[in-house]
Design an enzyme around this catalytic site. Sequence first.
Site, PDB file in Angstrom:
ATOM      1  N   LYS A 205      32.698  -0.843 -17.411  1.00 55.31           N
ATOM      2  CA  LYS A 205      33.794  -0.040 -17.979  1.00 55.31           C
ATOM      3  C   LYS A 205      34.915   0.133 -16.944  1.00 55.31           C
ATOM      4  O   LYS A 205      36.088  -0.068 -17.239  1.00 55.31           O
ATOM      5  CB  LYS A 205      33.253   1.332 -18.393  1.00 55.31           C
ATOM      6  CG  LYS A 205      34.330   2.337 -18.776  1.00 55.31           C
ATOM      7  CD  LYS A 205      34.037   3.779 -18.402  1.00 55.31           C
ATOM      8  CE  LYS A 205      33.614   4.055 -17.012  1.00 55.31           C
ATOM      9  NZ  LYS A 205      33.576   5.411 -16.565  1.00 55.31           N
TER      10      LYS A 205
ATOM     11  N   LYS B 187      40.940   5.316  -7.683  1.00 58.29           N
ATOM     12  CA  LYS B 187      39.513   5.102  -7.952  1.00 58.29           C
ATOM     13  C   LYS B 187      39.244   3.660  -8.402  1.00 58.29           C
ATOM     14  O   LYS B 187      38.256   3.044  -8.012  1.00 58.29           O
ATOM     15  CB  LYS B 187      39.058   6.105  -9.014  1.00 58.29           C
ATOM     16  CG  LYS B 187      37.696   5.870  -9.612  1.00 58.29           C
ATOM     17  CD  LYS B 187      36.563   6.078  -8.630  1.00 58.29           C
ATOM     18  CE  LYS B 187      35.223   5.886  -9.325  1.00 58.29           C
ATOM     19  NZ  LYS B 187      34.125   5.762  -8.376  1.00 58.29           N
TER      20      LYS B 187
HETATM   21  P1  NAD Z   1      25.657   9.863 -17.058  1.00 63.81           P
HETATM   22  O1  NAD Z   1      25.559   8.962 -18.226  1.00 63.81           O
HETATM   23  O2  NAD Z   1      24.479  10.077 -16.159  1.00 63.81           O
HETATM   24  O3  NAD Z   1      26.143  11.339 -17.544  1.00 63.81           O
HETATM   25  C1  NAD Z   1      27.039  11.566 -18.583  1.00 63.81           C
HETATM   26  C2  NAD Z   1      26.639  12.864 -19.271  1.00 63.81           C
HETATM   27  O4  NAD Z   1      27.578  13.138 -20.293  1.00 63.81           O
HETATM   28  C3  NAD Z   1      25.244  12.809 -19.923  1.00 63.81           C
HETATM   29  O5  NAD Z   1      24.482  13.935 -19.544  1.00 63.81           O
HETATM   30  C4  NAD Z   1      25.565  12.829 -21.427  1.00 63.81           C
HETATM   31  O6  NAD Z   1      24.567  13.481 -22.193  1.00 63.81           O
HETATM   32  C5  NAD Z   1      26.854  13.614 -21.428  1.00 63.81           C
HETATM   33  N1  NAD Z   1      27.678  13.403 -22.613  1.00 63.81           N
HETATM   34  C6  NAD Z   1      27.939  12.238 -23.256  1.00 63.81           C
HETATM   35  N2  NAD Z   1      28.756  12.472 -24.304  1.00 63.81           N
HETATM   36  C7  NAD Z   1      29.018  13.804 -24.311  1.00 63.81           C
HETATM   37  C8  NAD Z   1      29.804  14.653 -25.145  1.00 63.81           C
HETATM   38  N3  NAD Z   1      30.509  14.165 -26.178  1.00 63.81           N
HETATM   39  N4  NAD Z   1      29.836  15.973 -24.859  1.00 63.81           N
HETATM   40  C9  NAD Z   1      29.121  16.481 -23.823  1.00 63.81           C
HETATM   41  N5  NAD Z   1      28.352  15.729 -23.001  1.00 63.81           N
HETATM   42  C10 NAD Z   1      28.320  14.402 -23.237  1.00 63.81           C
HETATM   43  O7  NAD Z   1      26.921   9.336 -16.242  1.00 63.81           O
HETATM   44  P2  NAD Z   1      27.241   9.592 -14.682  1.00 63.81           P
HETATM   45  O8  NAD Z   1      26.633   8.502 -13.870  1.00 63.81           O
HETATM   46  O9  NAD Z   1      27.001  11.023 -14.360  1.00 63.81           O
HETATM   47  O10 NAD Z   1      28.835   9.304 -14.711  1.00 63.81           O
HETATM   48  C11 NAD Z   1      29.778  10.242 -15.191  1.00 63.81           C
HETATM   49  C12 NAD Z   1      31.162   9.759 -14.814  1.00 63.81           C
HETATM   50  O11 NAD Z   1      31.239   9.649 -13.374  1.00 63.81           O
HETATM   51  C13 NAD Z   1      31.498   8.373 -15.378  1.00 63.81           C
HETATM   52  O12 NAD Z   1      32.848   8.330 -15.741  1.00 63.81           O
HETATM   53  C14 NAD Z   1      31.200   7.451 -14.209  1.00 63.81           C
HETATM   54  O13 NAD Z   1      31.967   6.254 -14.289  1.00 63.81           O
HETATM   55  C15 NAD Z   1      31.600   8.323 -13.034  1.00 63.81           C
HETATM   56  N6  NAD Z   1      30.937   8.008 -11.753  1.00 63.81           N
HETATM   57  C16 NAD Z   1      29.583   7.792 -11.681  1.00 63.81           C
HETATM   58  C17 NAD Z   1      29.001   7.529 -10.428  1.00 63.81           C
HETATM   59  C18 NAD Z   1      27.514   7.281 -10.259  1.00 63.81           C
HETATM   60  O14 NAD Z   1      27.095   6.881  -9.162  1.00 63.81           O
HETATM   61  N7  NAD Z   1      26.667   7.535 -11.254  1.00 63.81           N
HETATM   62  C19 NAD Z   1      29.791   7.495  -9.280  1.00 63.81           C
HETATM   63  C20 NAD Z   1      31.158   7.742  -9.398  1.00 63.81           C
HETATM   64  C21 NAD Z   1      31.723   8.003 -10.642  1.00 63.81           C
END
Ligand code: NAD
Length: 302
Positions: free
Chosen positions: A244, A175
């Site tokens: 990050k 990744k």
């Molecule tokens: P986001 O910030 O939209 O979602 C994260 C969620 O986690 C939020 O709903 C938040 O309330 C929740 N959260 C935070 N702390 C928490 C805790 N202690 N307990 C329970 N829930 C908690 O982030 P995202 O864009 O959905 O990304 C999530 C992961 O996927 C990340 O690691 C990101 O790098 C990865 N990612 C994101 C994308 C993208 O396009 N957005 C693509 C590939 C990978």
Amino acid sequence: MNNSEITIGFLGLGRMGAPMAGNLLKAGYTLYVHDVSPDAVAALVREGAQAAGSASALGRLCDVVFTSLPTPAIVREAALGPDSIFIRGKPRVFCDLSTSGPALAKELSAALAPQGVACFDAPVSGGIKGAREATISIMVGGPEAEYESVLRPLLEVIGKPTHMGETPGAGQTMKLVNNLLGAVAIGVTAEGMAFGIKAGLDPARMIDVLNKSTGINSATRDKWPKSVLPRTFDFGFAAALSLKDTKLLMDEAEAAEVPLPLGRIVQDYLERTLAREGADADFTAIAKVVEEAAGLDPERKE
Ligand code: NAD
């Protein structure tokens, strides 16, 4: 096990987690969910999930637990902290869909595998659209036997998995490689576009030409048409999360003594994007930083 026998937990219902959890529900699985945001939980409950109330309750109730959380520290806390998934229960499979780096994947596997938990790192690529349409690429590291018997059918509901190997962190390493290429594509596209625009070329026509020439990449194909040409900068991936990921990559590369000068440049662009646009900036706003340096007006409407 058929769909009605296996109980799944999903922790982290954000931009990626919510649609992935929704696809498991649509496939008929019993799904418990948790998120620190009550609104995020309520949205999934409306789709048919049950609220677990905490990470530890999720662990007590479920056979398989997925996480999709923002940072490695939050994933670690969810798996090993005082109110964690494994405190009160013993799901037999743990699968982290977050981008949380190979070092954490190794740490979690070392802590959980001796307890009989099949521990997987399975970060995803393909954005929110891919998560909704179940077309995301999923890069998996972890034990092959449990991958084939339990995890693969579940991952095929949310995307297109590839098993990268049994070594913990194999998926995370893949990744980070993918994200370097994706982020560099944005940076170099921003640079080329700024140069062309300053010389008087039409941005939309440039993207059209790049997409039928050798310069085509994921930024020219998706990010510019959706979020940069319309000046909305809302592709759906936070610059903070991209930074990050880049830092995770640079740390791993330094430890492996692999110089990544392009990674350093992208990290600098992302830091400047956050400084200019604020903590909520989308990573496509890198284009504004590059335009400003070129003497263009980043606030113009195209
Ligand atoms: P986001 O910030 O939209 O979602 C994260 C969620 O986690 C939020 O709903 C938040 O309330 C929740 N959260 C935070 N702390 C928490 C805790 N202690 N307990 C329970 N829930 C908690 O982030 P995202 O864009 O959905 O990304 C999530 C992961 O996927 C990340 O690691 C990101 O790098 C990865 N990612 C994101 C994308 C993208 O396009 N957005 C693509 C590939 C990978």
